[in-house]
Write a protein that holds these residues in place. Sequence first.
Motif, PDB file in Angstrom:
ATOM      1  N   ALA A  59      48.969  35.553  45.165  1.00 56.97           N
ATOM      2  CA  ALA A  59      47.546  35.668  44.829  1.00 56.97           C
ATOM      3  C   ALA A  59      47.191  34.788  43.630  1.00 56.97           C
ATOM      4  O   ALA A  59      46.177  34.061  43.647  1.00 56.97           O
ATOM      5  CB  ALA A  59      47.202  37.127  44.547  1.00 56.97           C
ATOM      6  N   LYS A 114      44.919  31.001  43.531  1.00 56.13           N
ATOM      7  CA  LYS A 114      43.807  30.776  42.599  1.00 56.13           C
ATOM      8  C   LYS A 114      44.064  29.531  41.753  1.00 56.13           C
ATOM      9  O   LYS A 114      43.140  28.750  41.483  1.00 56.13           O
ATOM     10  CB  LYS A 114      43.619  32.009  41.705  1.00 56.13           C
ATOM     11  N   ASN A 172      47.285  43.443  39.478  1.00 58.29           N
ATOM     12  CA  ASN A 172      46.703  43.593  40.805  1.00 58.29           C
ATOM     13  C   ASN A 172      45.178  43.516  40.787  1.00 58.29           C
ATOM     14  O   ASN A 172      44.534  43.672  41.825  1.00 58.29           O
ATOM     15  CB  ASN A 172      47.151  44.916  41.435  1.00 58.29           C
ATOM     16  N   SER A 173      44.603  43.275  39.614  1.00 57.15           N
ATOM     17  CA  SER A 173      43.150  43.126  39.514  1.00 57.15           C
ATOM     18  C   SER A 173      42.770  41.662  39.672  1.00 57.15           C
ATOM     19  O   SER A 173      43.480  40.757  39.214  1.00 57.15           O
ATOM     20  CB  SER A 173      42.644  43.653  38.173  1.00 57.15           C
ATOM     21  N   ASP A 174      41.662  41.424  40.312  1.00 56.78           N
ATOM     22  CA  ASP A 174      41.193  40.056  40.506  1.00 56.78           C
ATOM     23  C   ASP A 174      40.910  39.376  39.165  1.00 56.78           C
ATOM     24  O   ASP A 174      41.162  38.179  39.001  1.00 56.78           O
ATOM     25  CB  ASP A 174      39.935  40.054  41.377  1.00 56.78           C
ATOM     26  N   ALA A 175      40.432  40.160  38.195  1.00 60.61           N
ATOM     27  CA  ALA A 175      40.085  39.587  36.892  1.00 60.61           C
ATOM     28  C   ALA A 175      41.306  39.024  36.175  1.00 60.61           C
ATOM     29  O   ALA A 175      41.272  37.891  35.673  1.00 60.61           O
ATOM     30  CB  ALA A 175      39.402  40.648  36.027  1.00 60.61           C
ATOM     31  N   GLN A 176      42.413  39.795  36.115  1.00 58.37           N
ATOM     32  CA  GLN A 176      43.601  39.312  35.415  1.00 58.37           C
ATOM     33  C   GLN A 176      44.251  38.158  36.172  1.00 58.37           C
ATOM     34  O   GLN A 176      44.743  37.199  35.561  1.00 58.37           O
ATOM     35  CB  GLN A 176      44.610  40.439  35.223  1.00 58.37           C
ATOM     36  N   GLN A 177      44.257  38.236  37.485  1.00 53.30           N
ATOM     37  CA  GLN A 177      44.806  37.123  38.268  1.00 53.30           C
ATOM     38  C   GLN A 177      44.018  35.844  38.016  1.00 53.30           C
ATOM     39  O   GLN A 177      44.605  34.773  37.837  1.00 53.30           O
ATOM     40  CB  GLN A 177      44.791  37.486  39.759  1.00 53.30           C
ATOM     41  N   GLN A 178      42.685  35.955  37.969  1.00 55.94           N
ATOM     42  CA  GLN A 178      41.852  34.780  37.717  1.00 55.94           C
ATOM     43  C   GLN A 178      42.055  34.261  36.300  1.00 55.94           C
ATOM     44  O   GLN A 178      42.121  33.042  36.076  1.00 55.94           O
ATOM     45  CB  GLN A 178      40.377  35.127  37.937  1.00 55.94           C
TER      46      GLN A 178
END
Length: 389
Positions: free
Chosen positions: A230, A234, A364-370
């Motif tokens: 993931a 990104k 697993n949060s989109d914010a931290q991955q981004q």
Amino acid sequence: MFKKLWILPLVMLVCLIPFVSAHAAAKPEITNVRTATRTDANTPFVRTVLDVSGKVNPKLYIDNSGEYVFVTLPNTGVAKNVPKTYKPNGNVVSRLTLETRSSGTDVTIKVPQAVTKNDLKVFTLPGVTGNKNSSRVVIDVNDKSGKVKPWRHWGDTNIGIKNGNTSKTNSRWNPANKQPASSVPAYSSSKTYSLTKGLQGKTIAIDPGHGGSDSGALGAYSKEKDVTLAISKKVASLLSAAGANVVMTRTTDVDVYAPYDGAVEELQARCNIANAAKADVFVCIHIDSFDSPSAGGVTAYYNSKTPYDYGLANYIHLQNMKATNFPDRGVKTANFYVLLHTNMPATLLELGFISNPGEERALNSDAQQQNFAESIVKGLADYFNHNGN
């Protein structure tokens, strides 16, 4: 009068003592010794790397029998915590010892088969600590036994590129699929990667750790292989938008070489993809794990096979730490396979601990991955804008 004459030399001697001590303290020391068997060459060899706290000019000697090799480091000592004896590989180097003398330190290497100067290489490199005065002494001893086999898949640059649908029966365990041994190119430090400024036009290899039959570390409810993919996707999207040419070792949940393959096959497949693409850098993304849920933090690993690996790891790590509140575990050296077998500067990132409940939720949060993805791209931009230094 006579008493004063006796006192004067004593005063002068006392005054000299600090200067003598300071001079002695400045003597370079061997602070670490690492050994490894390298199979990525036509002739496998054992490499010994000595980290030295100062500059040194090593001298090579071979005894008449060819069974003992001496590398002398003039005016160099050995730090107290450094072991004096090593047994790297019985087929190539029986024993390696450090012997301190008043004039310096001798590295004595006992080999099982007689060697000549053609079987040896001794050279120096800059130190890995960032200290301009530190250095590394590298000693390579070729295998004369024929018992150390070179890596046989080197010539197959298509490994891992077209096998996304490989079934379990096509794994390396199927004797019918054994590939013939191929000539292994000699390891070369020739520079094929770019260090010019900007992301535009750069070829960047992104390696999402694990995949397919290899889940990687397991959290309470997620798998490392899914988080690394993931974040990597990104990163790839952001790099493409910046004009970079992105090469990913996998874009879906697959093994890169084959399901249930061996570690060497799988890792070499990832290196082959980057090497075949002549990538300018290689970024491997992983998530850490530990048996204690309290362990956490972000680490960047590198190996100084080029002068630029440290800079790559450091620039990305500095940006990673701006993208999270996870603890900072620093930039560290390592002999990970993908760091050693890629032809370009490389780093392996451990972006938190999946075994830590708080970090697992964030990962697993989109914010931290981004945030991590953006920080990796910013770190890459910093690396190129500083020409890798």
